[in-house]
Design a protein around this motif. Structure first.
Motif, PDB file in Angstrom:
ATOM      1  N   ASP A 176       0.841  -1.197   0.000  1.00 25.68           N
ATOM      2  CA  ASP A 176       0.000   0.000   0.000  1.00 25.68           C
ATOM      3  C   ASP A 176       0.874   1.245   0.000  1.00 25.68           C
ATOM      4  OD1 ASP A 176      -3.156   0.700   1.248  1.00 25.68           O
ATOM      5  OD2 ASP A 176      -1.625   2.253   1.255  1.00 25.68           O
ATOM      6  N   MET A 177       0.661   2.078  -1.014  1.00 22.15           N
ATOM      7  CA  MET A 177       1.209   3.434  -1.019  1.00 22.15           C
ATOM      8  C   MET A 177       0.053   4.419  -0.907  1.00 22.15           C
ATOM      9  SD  MET A 177       3.429   5.520  -3.916  1.00 22.15           S
ATOM     10  CE  MET A 177       5.061   4.936  -3.495  1.00 22.15           C
ATOM     11  N   GLY A 178      -0.903   4.289  -1.829  1.00 17.34           N
ATOM     12  CA  GLY A 178      -2.027   5.214  -1.831  1.00 17.34           C
ATOM     13  C   GLY A 178      -3.368   4.534  -1.655  1.00 17.34           C
ATOM     14  N   GLY A 179      -3.357   3.329  -1.096  1.00 17.05           N
ATOM     15  CA  GLY A 179      -4.611   2.607  -0.897  1.00 17.05           C
ATOM     16  C   GLY A 179      -4.617   1.234  -1.514  1.00 17.05           C
ATOM     17  N   SER A 180      -3.470   0.731  -1.933  1.00 19.76           N
ATOM     18  CA  SER A 180      -3.404  -0.528  -2.689  1.00 19.76           C
ATOM     19  C   SER A 180      -3.802  -1.754  -1.893  1.00 19.76           C
ATOM     20  CB  SER A 180      -1.998  -0.725  -3.263  1.00 19.76           C
ATOM     21  OG  SER A 180      -1.773   0.151  -4.346  1.00 19.76           O
ATOM     22  N   LEU A 181      -3.793  -1.666  -0.572  1.00 13.31           N
ATOM     23  CA  LEU A 181      -4.378  -2.718   0.271  1.00 13.31           C
ATOM     24  C   LEU A 181      -5.840  -2.416   0.587  1.00 13.31           C
ATOM     25  CD1 LEU A 181      -1.404  -3.180   2.723  1.00 13.31           C
ATOM     26  CD2 LEU A 181      -2.622  -5.111   1.725  1.00 13.31           C
ATOM     27  N   ARG A 182      -6.094  -1.150   0.863  1.00 14.67           N
ATOM     28  CA  ARG A 182      -7.415  -0.764   1.365  1.00 14.67           C
ATOM     29  C   ARG A 182      -8.476  -0.724   0.268  1.00 14.67           C
ATOM     30  NH1 ARG A 182      -5.216   4.661   3.659  1.00 14.67           N
ATOM     31  NH2 ARG A 182      -3.545   4.183   2.155  1.00 14.67           N
TER      32      ARG A 182
END
Length: 473
Positions: A176-182
């Motif tokens: 996740d940098m900018g939401g890649s997990l979320r």
């Protein structure tokens, strides 16, 4: 004996218990998951670079381990995000330049999963260079949402989220940098956690000091997310990292009473984002449920001033440093919006970068002060429902024009520079499409966040993502 079709719906904790005890072999558990992948992956395209021979070889080795060497993930089958190295599998980064490359080592968090007994059978799909929140690339194609295959699974950990929702695995790694997990967790109705930076050491990054990017755990439940984080976490001598978390507490999360818990509801991040009414309705209902359970819910949001510029500056600089030379050599192998993001980095000066780091420092300190009086922030993860799979990115949200492929994801990445743990928890559905709630706690309050998230998970009682495996069948 649990039937094969039921095995894939079990939690990772239960799967590992069965294999550790000898009630089930790792090979049997792997075969049950491979059967589910065979049944549904052709439609969803979550798992790529599938290698059954290598997976069976791995499972047999795991079965041969002495009881005292059987770890927390013993025998649990999974696939690794195609943005990290796992020995013997391709690592294409969703880009044609890297197609066909085979990894000869494991990244640190993957090595820790292997040591804990996880069995790897493939990779999970991502966008080109993991850029953006729609998992489509020229190497493997597009990943579809298991709840509705006409919709996006999100990204960049979209293959991982889809694999979880379709019961191809009970755990998955992401980044996740900018939401890649979320973002993909919200789109697919699973859990994705961005830990406090350093909780999972950034050992395999070309910039170990990067305050934006981190690996993290994904699962169908908070308990399994905490279990995987307990494996991925841990200090290492060669890179900066956070102190080790309480591993025993992660593996047996404490029961939390929501009465008196101080919750700030950032429905639109203090006016920083627009949110579709269907998403807002689900989050409003969740806020009302929390208040009814005794939580103190008030409108509020941490300071996000300057987060936009800091994030965009550091991201553009990182993209240009990482991919600028490759773009110059092979411009035909890049999509237009990733190429544009890389070229934005050419305009970033050294003073720009240092000012951005200064803003991250200020925002991190402000967040620490904010969370001294707030236990958790409740906010949207994504500003819209999963969009049509044919789109490369949404041009409009709730009637507001988006300026570029990052703009529609602001609800996730505006929190990134704050340096706090954040996760996406299933909050409900709008029709058949999942909606995630973003929960955030203070810096290094990762365990506390997971315990509160588990209490909220129990309260909301959103139907399990496993139902997605039959949604379009």
């Amino acid at each position: 004996m649990v039937e094969s079709g039921e095995l894939v719906g079990l939690s990772a904790k239960e799967q590992a218990r069965l294999t550790r005890s000898g009630e089930l072999t790792a090979v049997e558990l792997l075969d049950a998951h491979l059967a589910e992948v065979s049944r549904r992956n052709g439609e969803i395209n979550a798992v790529v670079a599938l290698d059954e021979e290598l997976a069976h070889e791995h499972a047999r080795r795991v079965d041969g381990l002495a009881p005292e060497r059987r770890g927390a993930l013993h025998g649990v089958p999974t696939a690794v995000k195609d943005f990290g190295h796992v020995t013997g599998f391709p690592n294409t980064l969703g880009h044609r330049h890297f197609a066909g490359s085979i990894s000869d080592h494991d990244d640190l968090h993957i090595a820790r999963m292997r040591e804990a007994g996880a069995v790897f059978y493939g990779k999970t799909n991502i966008p080109e260079l993991a850029a953006g929140s729609h998992s489509a690339n020229e190497v493997y194609g597009v990943t579809r949402n298991p709840h509705d295959p006409s919709r996006s699974a999100g990204g960049s950990s979209g293959g991982a989220a889809a694999a979880l929702a379709a019961r191809f695995t009970a755990i998955a790694d992401g980044s996740d940098m900018g939401g890649s997990l979320r973002n993909p967790a919200a789109f697919c109705g699973v859990v994705g956690m961005r830990p406090t930076p350093g909780v999972v050491p950034n050992a395999d990054s070309p910039n170990v000091f990067d305050p934006l990017a981190t690996a993290g755990p994904m699962a169908r439940t908070i308990d399994d997310t905490a279990l995987l984080l307990s494996v991925m976490n841990g200090e290492t001598r060669d890179v900066p990292c956070a102190p080790e978390l309480d591993r025993a507490r992660l593996r047996e999360l404490r029961e939390r009473d929501l009465a008196g818990v101080r919750i700030a509801y950032a429905a639109d991040l203090g006016g920083c984002v627009v949110v579709e009414p269907a998403v807002r309705a689900v989050l409003d209902e969740a806020a009302r449920a929390l208040e009814a359970a005794g939580a103190i819910v008030e409108i509020g949001c941490p300071d996000l001033s300057g987060a936009d510029e800091a994030f965009r500056t550091l991201r553009a600089a990182a993209f240009n440093a990482g991919w600028g030379a490759l773009l110059e050599a092979e411009p035909e192998n890049f999509n237009d919006f990733v190429a544009g993001n890389i070229r934005e980095g050419e305009k970033v000066s050294g003073p720009d970068v240092m000012r951005a780091y200064g803003e991250v420092t200020r925002l991190t300190r402000a967040a620490a002060r904010y969370f001294a009086d707030t236990d958790v922030v409740l906010a949207p993860v994504t500003q819209m429902l999963p969009f049509p799979v044919e789109w490369d990115w949404p041009r409009e949200v709730a009637g507001t024009r988006m300026t570029d492929y990052l703009d529609w994801m602001r609800a996730a990445w505006l929190f990134t520079p704050l340096g706090v743990p954040a996760l996406s928890l299933p909050a409900g559905y709008a029709g058949r499409l999942p909606v995630g709630a973003q929960l955030l706690a203070g810096p290094r309050q990762d365990v506390e966040l997971l315990e509160l998230a588990k209490a909220i998970e129990t309260l909301l009682a959103v139907p399990a993502a496993a139902s997605a495996s039959h949604a379009a069948s």
